[in-house]
Design a protein around this motif. Structure first.
Motif, short mmCIF file in Angstrom:
data_model
loop_
_atom_site.label_atom_id
_atom_site.label_comp_id
_atom_site.label_asym_id
_atom_site.label_seq_id
_atom_site.Cartn_x
_atom_site.Cartn_y
_atom_site.Cartn_z
N LYS A 75 0.99 -1.24 0.03
CA LYS A 75 -0.10 -0.07 0.06
C LYS A 75 0.65 1.38 -0.09
O LYS A 75 0.48 2.27 -0.84
N ASP A 237 -6.64 -7.39 -0.12
CA ASP A 237 -8.03 -7.20 -0.25
C ASP A 237 -8.25 -5.91 -1.13
O ASP A 237 -7.72 -4.90 -0.94
N GLU A 240 -9.33 -2.29 -0.33
CA GLU A 240 -8.19 -1.17 0.05
C GLU A 240 -7.58 -0.61 -1.11
O GLU A 240 -6.61 0.20 -1.10
N ALA A 335 -6.36 -4.47 4.69
CA ALA A 335 -5.96 -5.15 3.34
C ALA A 335 -5.52 -6.75 3.53
O ALA A 335 -5.71 -7.43 2.64
#
Length: 484
Positions: A75, A237, A240, A335
Protein backbone atom coordinates in the motif's frame (compact mmCIF):
# COMPACT_ATOMS: atom_id res chain seq x y z
CA UNK A 1 -15.21 -46.02 -2.54
CA UNK A 2 -18.16 -44.01 -1.21
CA UNK A 3 -15.85 -42.20 1.21
CA UNK A 4 -13.49 -41.23 -1.62
CA UNK A 5 -16.43 -39.94 -3.67
CA UNK A 6 -17.53 -37.88 -0.66
CA UNK A 7 -14.14 -36.21 -0.46
CA UNK A 8 -14.10 -35.59 -4.21
CA UNK A 9 -17.60 -34.11 -4.03
CA UNK A 10 -16.47 -31.65 -1.36
CA UNK A 11 -13.46 -30.65 -3.46
CA UNK A 12 -15.53 -30.21 -6.62
CA UNK A 13 -18.10 -28.10 -4.76
CA UNK A 14 -15.30 -25.99 -3.28
CA UNK A 15 -13.91 -25.33 -6.75
CA UNK A 16 -17.33 -24.65 -8.29
CA UNK A 17 -18.66 -22.25 -5.68
CA UNK A 18 -15.31 -20.44 -5.36
CA UNK A 19 -15.51 -19.83 -9.10
CA UNK A 20 -19.05 -18.53 -8.61
CA UNK A 21 -17.72 -15.96 -6.14
CA UNK A 22 -18.79 -17.47 -2.80
CA UNK A 23 -16.34 -16.54 -0.04
CA UNK A 24 -14.06 -19.24 1.34
CA UNK A 25 -14.98 -18.15 4.87
CA UNK A 26 -18.31 -19.88 4.26
CA UNK A 27 -17.27 -22.57 1.82
CA UNK A 28 -14.29 -24.05 3.65
CA UNK A 29 -15.93 -24.97 6.99
CA UNK A 30 -19.24 -25.91 5.38
CA UNK A 31 -17.72 -28.31 2.85
CA UNK A 32 -15.26 -29.75 5.37
CA UNK A 33 -18.18 -30.65 7.61
CA UNK A 34 -20.08 -32.01 4.60
CA UNK A 35 -17.21 -34.43 3.92
CA UNK A 36 -17.18 -35.46 7.59
CA UNK A 37 -20.95 -35.98 7.57
CA UNK A 38 -21.04 -37.97 4.32
CA UNK A 39 -18.29 -40.33 5.45
CA UNK A 40 -19.65 -40.58 8.99
CA UNK A 41 -16.08 -40.93 10.24
CA UNK A 42 -15.82 -37.81 12.42
CA UNK A 43 -18.15 -36.07 14.88
CA UNK A 44 -19.34 -32.80 13.38
CA UNK A 45 -18.88 -30.33 16.24
CA UNK A 46 -15.50 -31.71 17.26
CA UNK A 47 -14.36 -31.62 13.64
CA UNK A 48 -15.25 -27.94 13.48
CA UNK A 49 -13.87 -26.72 16.81
CA UNK A 50 -10.92 -29.08 17.39
CA UNK A 51 -9.67 -29.74 13.86
CA UNK A 52 -10.88 -27.01 11.52
CA UNK A 53 -10.51 -24.06 13.88
CA UNK A 54 -7.28 -25.29 15.47
CA UNK A 55 -5.51 -25.64 12.13
CA UNK A 56 -6.99 -22.39 10.84
CA UNK A 57 -5.68 -20.63 13.92
CA UNK A 58 -2.25 -22.23 13.67
CA UNK A 59 -1.82 -20.90 10.13
CA UNK A 60 -2.81 -17.40 11.16
CA UNK A 61 -0.37 -17.51 14.08
CA UNK A 62 2.46 -18.63 11.82
CA UNK A 63 1.96 -16.32 8.85
CA UNK A 64 -0.11 -13.29 9.84
CA UNK A 65 3.02 -11.07 10.19
CA UNK A 66 3.92 -11.75 6.56
CA UNK A 67 0.43 -10.98 5.22
CA UNK A 68 0.19 -7.94 7.50
CA UNK A 69 3.58 -6.39 6.72
CA UNK A 70 3.39 -7.31 3.03
CA UNK A 71 0.03 -5.57 2.62
CA UNK A 72 1.25 -2.41 4.37
CA UNK A 73 4.41 -2.37 2.26
CA UNK A 74 2.42 -2.77 -0.95
CA UNK A 75 0.00 0.00 0.00
CA UNK A 76 2.84 2.39 0.81
CA UNK A 77 4.62 1.59 -2.46
CA UNK A 78 1.39 2.41 -4.29
CA UNK A 79 0.37 5.52 -2.36
CA UNK A 80 3.87 7.02 -2.40
CA UNK A 81 4.07 6.74 -6.18
CA UNK A 82 7.10 4.44 -5.97
CA UNK A 83 5.47 1.66 -8.00
CA UNK A 84 4.64 3.99 -10.89
CA UNK A 85 8.07 5.65 -10.72
CA UNK A 86 9.74 2.27 -11.23
CA UNK A 87 7.38 1.48 -14.10
CA UNK A 88 8.01 4.80 -15.83
CA UNK A 89 11.80 4.41 -15.50
CA UNK A 90 11.81 0.91 -16.98
CA UNK A 91 9.56 1.94 -19.85
CA UNK A 92 11.63 5.04 -20.61
CA UNK A 93 14.75 2.90 -20.92
CA UNK A 94 13.21 0.15 -23.07
CA UNK A 95 10.90 2.20 -25.27
CA UNK A 96 7.49 1.44 -26.77
CA UNK A 97 8.92 -1.16 -29.16
CA UNK A 98 9.68 -3.35 -26.13
CA UNK A 99 6.24 -2.89 -24.60
CA UNK A 100 5.73 -6.52 -23.57
CA UNK A 101 9.16 -6.81 -21.98
CA UNK A 102 8.68 -3.48 -20.20
CA UNK A 103 5.39 -4.59 -18.63
CA UNK A 104 6.82 -7.97 -17.56
CA UNK A 105 9.91 -6.34 -16.02
CA UNK A 106 7.86 -3.70 -14.18
CA UNK A 107 5.63 -6.37 -12.66
CA UNK A 108 8.60 -8.60 -11.90
CA UNK A 109 10.63 -5.95 -10.09
CA UNK A 110 7.70 -4.87 -7.94
CA UNK A 111 6.46 -8.34 -6.98
CA UNK A 112 10.01 -9.55 -6.29
CA UNK A 113 10.30 -6.68 -3.85
CA UNK A 114 7.17 -7.77 -1.98
CA UNK A 115 4.41 -5.67 -3.57
CA UNK A 116 1.10 -7.54 -3.88
CA UNK A 117 0.28 -8.64 -7.41
CA UNK A 118 -3.07 -6.83 -7.14
CA UNK A 119 -1.40 -3.52 -6.29
CA UNK A 120 0.98 -4.12 -9.20
CA UNK A 121 -1.82 -4.95 -11.62
CA UNK A 122 -3.77 -1.79 -10.80
CA UNK A 123 -0.63 0.36 -10.92
CA UNK A 124 0.79 -1.05 -14.15
CA UNK A 125 -2.36 -1.65 -16.23
CA UNK A 126 -2.92 1.99 -17.31
CA UNK A 127 0.75 2.25 -18.32
CA UNK A 128 0.56 -1.10 -20.14
CA UNK A 129 -2.56 -0.01 -22.02
CA UNK A 130 -0.86 3.16 -23.24
CA UNK A 131 2.28 1.25 -24.25
CA UNK A 132 0.42 -1.46 -26.12
CA UNK A 133 -1.76 1.11 -27.89
CA UNK A 134 1.29 3.10 -29.03
CA UNK A 135 3.03 -0.06 -30.23
CA UNK A 136 -0.23 -1.33 -31.84
CA UNK A 137 -0.03 -4.62 -29.92
CA UNK A 138 -3.41 -6.29 -29.24
CA UNK A 139 -4.83 -5.41 -25.85
CA UNK A 140 -5.73 -9.07 -25.32
CA UNK A 141 -2.01 -9.75 -24.64
CA UNK A 142 -1.85 -7.41 -21.63
CA UNK A 143 -3.25 -9.97 -19.13
CA UNK A 144 -0.64 -12.49 -20.25
CA UNK A 145 2.14 -9.93 -19.74
CA UNK A 146 0.81 -8.97 -16.30
CA UNK A 147 0.49 -12.63 -15.34
CA UNK A 148 3.99 -13.52 -16.50
CA UNK A 149 5.57 -10.68 -14.55
CA UNK A 150 3.41 -10.78 -11.43
CA UNK A 151 2.60 -14.38 -10.60
CA UNK A 152 5.13 -16.74 -12.10
CA UNK A 153 8.91 -16.54 -11.64
CA UNK A 154 8.91 -13.79 -8.97
CA UNK A 155 6.21 -15.52 -6.94
CA UNK A 156 7.70 -18.97 -6.59
CA UNK A 157 11.09 -19.37 -8.26
CA UNK A 158 13.47 -16.47 -7.65
CA UNK A 159 15.45 -17.03 -4.44
CA UNK A 160 14.75 -14.46 -1.75
CA UNK A 161 11.29 -13.43 -2.88
CA UNK A 162 9.15 -12.50 0.17
CA UNK A 163 6.01 -13.90 -1.49
CA UNK A 164 3.93 -16.05 0.84
CA UNK A 165 4.28 -18.93 -1.65
CA UNK A 166 8.03 -18.88 -0.92
CA UNK A 167 7.55 -18.46 2.82
CA UNK A 168 5.07 -21.25 3.64
CA UNK A 169 7.54 -24.15 3.08
CA UNK A 170 10.15 -22.66 5.43
CA UNK A 171 8.84 -23.92 8.81
CA UNK A 172 8.18 -27.40 7.39
CA UNK A 173 11.64 -27.90 5.88
CA UNK A 174 13.73 -25.62 8.13
CA UNK A 175 14.79 -23.57 5.09
CA UNK A 176 14.95 -19.88 4.19
CA UNK A 177 13.61 -17.77 1.34
CA UNK A 178 16.91 -18.39 -0.48
CA UNK A 179 16.54 -22.18 -0.54
CA UNK A 180 18.13 -23.93 -3.55
CA UNK A 181 19.02 -20.69 -5.37
CA UNK A 182 20.42 -22.52 -8.39
CA UNK A 183 17.22 -24.46 -8.97
CA UNK A 184 15.21 -21.30 -8.40
CA UNK A 185 17.19 -19.28 -10.93
CA UNK A 186 16.89 -22.04 -13.52
CA UNK A 187 13.13 -22.28 -12.99
CA UNK A 188 12.83 -18.49 -13.20
CA UNK A 189 14.87 -18.39 -16.43
CA UNK A 190 12.65 -21.04 -18.01
CA UNK A 191 9.45 -19.25 -16.99
CA UNK A 192 10.63 -15.80 -18.07
CA UNK A 193 12.32 -17.00 -21.27
CA UNK A 194 9.56 -19.25 -22.56
CA UNK A 195 6.85 -16.85 -21.42
CA UNK A 196 8.44 -13.93 -23.26
CA UNK A 197 9.02 -16.08 -26.35
CA UNK A 198 5.33 -17.00 -26.40
CA UNK A 199 4.06 -13.44 -25.94
CA UNK A 200 6.46 -12.04 -28.55
CA UNK A 201 5.41 -14.77 -30.98
CA UNK A 202 1.77 -13.91 -30.43
CA UNK A 203 2.47 -10.22 -30.98
CA UNK A 204 4.39 -10.95 -34.21
CA UNK A 205 1.59 -13.14 -35.49
CA UNK A 206 -0.97 -10.42 -34.75
CA UNK A 207 1.17 -7.86 -36.58
CA UNK A 208 1.51 -10.13 -39.61
CA UNK A 209 -2.26 -10.29 -40.06
CA UNK A 210 -2.78 -6.60 -39.37
CA UNK A 211 -4.41 -6.97 -35.96
CA UNK A 212 -3.80 -3.84 -33.93
CA UNK A 213 -4.62 -2.75 -30.41
CA UNK A 214 -8.34 -2.71 -31.10
CA UNK A 215 -11.18 -0.45 -29.95
CA UNK A 216 -11.63 -0.62 -26.19
CA UNK A 217 -12.99 1.40 -23.30
CA UNK A 218 -9.81 2.31 -21.40
CA UNK A 219 -11.30 3.40 -18.08
CA UNK A 220 -9.68 1.63 -15.12
CA UNK A 221 -12.60 -0.27 -13.56
CA UNK A 222 -13.66 0.06 -9.98
CA UNK A 223 -13.37 -3.46 -8.48
CA UNK A 224 -16.82 -4.98 -8.37
CA UNK A 225 -18.14 -7.14 -5.56
CA UNK A 226 -17.48 -10.41 -7.37
CA UNK A 227 -13.90 -9.44 -8.20
CA UNK A 228 -13.25 -8.50 -4.58
CA UNK A 229 -14.54 -11.78 -3.20
CA UNK A 230 -12.52 -13.90 -5.62
CA UNK A 231 -9.27 -12.06 -4.96
CA UNK A 232 -9.23 -12.18 -1.18
CA UNK A 233 -7.30 -15.41 -0.86
CA UNK A 234 -4.24 -14.19 -2.72
CA UNK A 235 -2.61 -11.73 -0.32
CA UNK A 236 -4.49 -8.43 -0.71
CA UNK A 237 -8.05 -7.19 -0.22
CA UNK A 238 -9.25 -5.19 -3.22
CA UNK A 239 -11.52 -3.15 -0.95
CA UNK A 240 -8.38 -1.25 0.03
CA UNK A 241 -7.25 -0.34 -3.51
CA UNK A 242 -8.07 3.09 -4.91
CA UNK A 243 -7.27 3.28 -8.65
CA UNK A 244 -7.53 7.09 -8.50
CA UNK A 245 -4.00 7.13 -7.07
CA UNK A 246 -2.77 6.68 -10.64
CA UNK A 247 -3.25 10.46 -11.09
CA UNK A 248 -0.43 11.26 -8.66
CA UNK A 249 2.15 13.66 -10.11
CA UNK A 250 4.89 14.02 -7.45
CA UNK A 251 6.51 10.63 -7.95
CA UNK A 252 9.87 9.92 -6.29
CA UNK A 253 13.03 9.45 -8.32
CA UNK A 254 13.78 5.97 -9.57
CA UNK A 255 16.66 5.49 -7.13
CA UNK A 256 14.46 6.44 -4.19
CA UNK A 257 11.55 4.35 -5.48
CA UNK A 258 13.62 1.19 -6.04
CA UNK A 259 15.46 1.44 -2.70
CA UNK A 260 12.68 -0.20 -0.59
CA UNK A 261 12.50 -3.10 -3.07
CA UNK A 262 16.25 -3.63 -2.87
CA UNK A 263 16.14 -3.34 0.93
CA UNK A 264 13.63 -6.19 1.21
CA UNK A 265 15.92 -8.62 -0.63
CA UNK A 266 19.24 -7.41 0.85
CA UNK A 267 18.08 -7.23 4.48
CA UNK A 268 16.42 -10.63 4.12
CA UNK A 269 19.70 -12.15 2.90
CA UNK A 270 21.94 -10.40 5.43
CA UNK A 271 19.72 -11.29 8.37
CA UNK A 272 19.84 -14.99 7.49
CA UNK A 273 23.54 -15.07 6.65
CA UNK A 274 25.02 -12.68 9.22
CA UNK A 275 22.57 -11.96 12.03
CA UNK A 276 21.05 -15.37 12.72
CA UNK A 277 24.38 -17.22 13.21
CA UNK A 278 25.37 -14.62 15.83
CA UNK A 279 22.14 -14.82 17.81
CA UNK A 280 21.85 -16.87 20.99
CA UNK A 281 18.57 -18.65 20.35
CA UNK A 282 18.85 -21.43 22.93
CA UNK A 283 15.78 -19.96 24.65
CA UNK A 284 13.64 -21.24 21.78
CA UNK A 285 13.87 -24.72 23.32
CA UNK A 286 11.85 -23.52 26.32
CA UNK A 287 8.13 -24.45 26.43
CA UNK A 288 7.25 -20.75 26.51
CA UNK A 289 8.42 -20.41 22.89
CA UNK A 290 6.97 -23.56 21.40
CA UNK A 291 9.38 -25.20 21.94
CA UNK A 292 10.99 -24.71 18.54
CA UNK A 293 14.35 -24.22 16.84
CA UNK A 294 15.97 -21.34 14.99
CA UNK A 295 15.85 -23.41 11.78
CA UNK A 296 12.04 -23.45 11.96
CA UNK A 297 11.64 -19.69 12.43
CA UNK A 298 14.65 -17.98 10.86
CA UNK A 299 13.02 -17.75 7.42
CA UNK A 300 9.90 -16.03 8.73
CA UNK A 301 11.96 -13.81 11.04
CA UNK A 302 14.16 -12.64 8.15
CA UNK A 303 11.17 -11.61 6.03
CA UNK A 304 9.59 -9.81 9.00
CA UNK A 305 12.79 -7.83 9.60
CA UNK A 306 13.22 -7.09 5.87
CA UNK A 307 9.65 -5.85 5.34
CA UNK A 308 9.69 -3.82 8.57
CA UNK A 309 12.95 -2.13 7.54
CA UNK A 310 11.54 -1.26 4.11
CA UNK A 311 8.29 0.07 5.59
CA UNK A 312 10.21 2.36 7.94
CA UNK A 313 12.37 3.52 5.03
CA UNK A 314 9.28 4.27 2.95
CA UNK A 315 7.69 6.25 5.77
CA UNK A 316 10.88 8.25 6.33
CA UNK A 317 11.41 9.09 2.65
CA UNK A 318 7.81 9.41 1.43
CA UNK A 319 6.10 11.14 4.35
CA UNK A 320 5.30 14.30 2.38
CA UNK A 321 4.09 12.37 -0.69
CA UNK A 322 1.53 10.36 1.26
CA UNK A 323 -1.84 12.10 1.33
CA UNK A 324 -2.50 10.56 4.74
CA UNK A 325 0.04 8.34 6.47
CA UNK A 326 -2.63 7.09 8.85
CA UNK A 327 -4.98 6.18 5.99
CA UNK A 328 -2.26 4.33 4.07
CA UNK A 329 -1.22 2.36 7.14
CA UNK A 330 -4.80 1.59 8.12
CA UNK A 331 -5.82 0.47 4.64
CA UNK A 332 -2.68 -1.62 4.27
CA UNK A 333 -3.27 -3.35 7.60
CA UNK A 334 -6.95 -3.91 6.82
CA UNK A 335 -6.01 -5.38 3.42
CA UNK A 336 -4.22 -8.29 5.12
CA UNK A 337 -7.12 -9.58 7.19
CA UNK A 338 -9.48 -11.20 4.68
CA UNK A 339 -6.73 -12.83 2.58
CA UNK A 340 -5.12 -14.62 5.51
CA UNK A 341 -8.47 -15.74 6.91
CA UNK A 342 -9.47 -17.11 3.52
CA UNK A 343 -6.18 -18.98 3.10
CA UNK A 344 -6.31 -20.20 6.69
CA UNK A 345 -9.84 -21.47 6.10
CA UNK A 346 -8.52 -23.58 3.23
CA UNK A 347 -5.93 -24.99 5.63
CA UNK A 348 -8.69 -25.86 8.08
CA UNK A 349 -10.64 -27.55 5.28
CA UNK A 350 -7.59 -29.60 4.37
CA UNK A 351 -7.02 -30.60 7.99
CA UNK A 352 -10.52 -32.04 8.28
CA UNK A 353 -10.10 -33.95 5.01
CA UNK A 354 -6.71 -35.23 6.21
CA UNK A 355 -8.28 -36.46 9.45
CA UNK A 356 -10.71 -38.73 7.59
CA UNK A 357 -9.64 -42.40 7.53
CA UNK A 358 -10.06 -42.47 3.73
CA UNK A 359 -7.35 -39.83 3.37
CA UNK A 360 -4.69 -42.43 4.11
CA UNK A 361 -5.74 -44.34 1.02
CA UNK A 362 -5.58 -41.14 -1.02
CA UNK A 363 -2.14 -40.37 0.43
CA UNK A 364 -0.84 -43.85 -0.34
CA UNK A 365 -2.06 -43.51 -3.93
CA UNK A 366 -0.40 -40.12 -4.41
CA UNK A 367 2.87 -41.26 -2.85
CA UNK A 368 2.73 -44.45 -4.90
CA UNK A 369 2.70 -42.41 -8.10
CA UNK A 370 6.01 -40.84 -7.09
CA UNK A 371 7.86 -44.18 -7.04
CA UNK A 372 9.60 -43.13 -3.85
CA UNK A 373 10.87 -39.79 -5.19
CA UNK A 374 9.91 -37.13 -2.60
CA UNK A 375 10.27 -34.30 -5.14
CA UNK A 376 7.68 -35.94 -7.37
CA UNK A 377 5.47 -36.69 -4.37
CA UNK A 378 5.40 -33.13 -3.08
CA UNK A 379 4.96 -31.71 -6.60
CA UNK A 380 2.02 -34.00 -7.36
CA UNK A 381 0.28 -33.20 -4.07
CA UNK A 382 0.79 -29.44 -4.21
CA UNK A 383 -0.12 -28.98 -7.89
CA UNK A 384 -3.29 -31.06 -7.49
CA UNK A 385 -4.53 -29.18 -4.43
CA UNK A 386 -3.55 -25.78 -5.84
CA UNK A 387 -5.50 -26.56 -9.00
CA UNK A 388 -8.58 -27.62 -7.06
CA UNK A 389 -8.57 -24.68 -4.65
CA UNK A 390 -7.45 -22.13 -7.26
CA UNK A 391 -4.92 -20.88 -4.74
CA UNK A 392 -1.15 -21.45 -4.71
CA UNK A 393 -0.83 -20.64 -1.02
CA UNK A 394 -3.98 -22.53 -0.05
CA UNK A 395 -3.14 -25.69 -2.00
CA UNK A 396 0.44 -25.73 -0.72
CA UNK A 397 -0.66 -25.20 2.87
CA UNK A 398 -3.18 -28.05 2.72
CA UNK A 399 -0.58 -30.41 1.25
CA UNK A 400 2.17 -29.52 3.73
CA UNK A 401 -0.10 -29.54 6.77
CA UNK A 402 -1.40 -32.97 5.86
CA UNK A 403 1.74 -34.57 4.46
CA UNK A 404 4.66 -32.34 5.46
CA UNK A 405 6.04 -34.74 8.06
CA UNK A 406 5.85 -37.64 5.60
CA UNK A 407 7.65 -35.59 2.96
CA UNK A 408 10.47 -34.83 5.39
CA UNK A 409 10.76 -38.50 6.37
CA UNK A 410 10.78 -39.56 2.74
CA UNK A 411 13.43 -36.95 1.95
CA UNK A 412 15.61 -38.22 4.81
CA UNK A 413 15.19 -41.83 3.71
CA UNK A 414 16.21 -41.02 0.14
CA UNK A 415 18.89 -38.43 1.07
CA UNK A 416 16.97 -35.73 -0.79
CA UNK A 417 17.90 -32.11 -0.07
CA UNK A 418 15.27 -30.25 1.96
CA UNK A 419 16.30 -27.09 0.09
CA UNK A 420 15.35 -28.81 -3.16
CA UNK A 421 12.08 -29.89 -1.51
CA UNK A 422 11.37 -26.25 -0.62
CA UNK A 423 12.03 -24.94 -4.12
CA UNK A 424 10.03 -27.69 -5.84
CA UNK A 425 7.14 -27.11 -3.41
CA UNK A 426 7.12 -23.37 -4.08
CA UNK A 427 7.31 -23.73 -7.88
CA UNK A 428 4.69 -26.49 -7.82
CA UNK A 429 2.24 -24.22 -5.99
CA UNK A 430 2.27 -21.85 -8.96
CA UNK A 431 2.20 -24.48 -11.68
CA UNK A 432 -1.50 -25.30 -11.78
CA UNK A 433 -3.11 -22.64 -9.61
CA UNK A 434 -3.79 -20.18 -12.46
CA UNK A 435 -6.77 -22.08 -13.86
CA UNK A 436 -9.90 -20.14 -14.88
CA UNK A 437 -11.33 -20.07 -11.33
CA UNK A 438 -8.17 -18.57 -9.77
CA UNK A 439 -8.80 -15.25 -8.02
CA UNK A 440 -5.73 -13.56 -9.49
CA UNK A 441 -6.71 -14.58 -13.03
CA UNK A 442 -10.25 -13.28 -12.63
CA UNK A 443 -9.04 -10.04 -11.09
CA UNK A 444 -6.43 -9.32 -13.78
CA UNK A 445 -9.01 -9.97 -16.52
CA UNK A 446 -11.44 -7.69 -14.71
CA UNK A 447 -8.86 -4.91 -14.42
CA UNK A 448 -8.12 -5.19 -18.14
CA UNK A 449 -11.80 -5.29 -19.07
CA UNK A 450 -11.39 -8.55 -20.98
CA UNK A 451 -13.08 -11.94 -20.83
CA UNK A 452 -11.65 -15.43 -20.39
CA UNK A 453 -12.48 -16.13 -24.03
CA UNK A 454 -10.46 -13.12 -25.19
CA UNK A 455 -7.33 -13.41 -23.06
CA UNK A 456 -7.18 -16.51 -20.86
CA UNK A 457 -5.38 -18.64 -23.47
CA UNK A 458 -2.18 -16.60 -23.12
CA UNK A 459 -2.46 -16.61 -19.32
CA UNK A 460 -2.74 -20.40 -19.45
CA UNK A 461 0.45 -20.72 -21.49
CA UNK A 462 2.63 -18.32 -19.46
CA UNK A 463 1.20 -19.08 -15.99
CA UNK A 464 0.31 -22.79 -16.22
CA UNK A 465 2.01 -24.58 -19.11
CA UNK A 466 5.40 -22.84 -18.85
CA UNK A 467 5.63 -23.15 -15.03
CA UNK A 468 4.85 -26.86 -15.40
CA UNK A 469 7.80 -27.18 -17.78
CA UNK A 470 9.99 -25.35 -15.25
CA UNK A 471 8.74 -27.62 -12.46
CA UNK A 472 9.58 -30.78 -14.39
CA UNK A 473 13.03 -29.40 -15.17
CA UNK A 474 13.96 -28.66 -11.55
CA UNK A 475 12.56 -32.00 -10.37
CA UNK A 476 14.90 -33.74 -12.79
CA UNK A 477 17.83 -31.53 -11.77
CA UNK A 478 17.05 -31.85 -8.07
CA UNK A 479 16.83 -35.63 -8.37
CA UNK A 480 20.15 -35.87 -10.19
CA UNK A 481 22.15 -33.10 -8.50
CA UNK A 482 20.33 -32.32 -5.25
CA UNK A 483 19.66 -28.82 -3.97
CA UNK A 484 22.01 -26.15 -5.25
Amino acid sequence: MIDILSVLLSLVLLMYFAFRGVTLLILAPLLALLAAALTGALPMLASFTQIFMTNTGDFIISFFPLFFLGAIFGKLMDDSGSARSIAHWVIARLGADKAILAVVLCCGVLTYGGVSLFVVAFAIYPIAAALFRDADIPKRLIPGALALGAFTFTMSALPGTPAIQNAIPMPFFGTTAFAAPGLGLIAAAIMAGLGMAWLNRRASRAASIGEGYGEHDEGLPEPDKEMRVRSQGEGFDLNEIEPANANMTNEPSFSLAIAPVVLVVVVNFLFVQLAVPRLDTSYLAEPLFGPTTIEAVRGVWSIIVALTTSILFLLATSWTRLASVKTSLNKGADAAVLPIFNTASLVGFGAVIAALPVFQAITDAMLGLSDGNPLVAVAASVTTLSAITGSASGGMSIALDALGAQFVELAAATHTSLEAMHRVTSVASGALDALPHNGAVITVLGICGLTHREAYGDIFVVAVLVPMIALIAIILLGTLLGGF
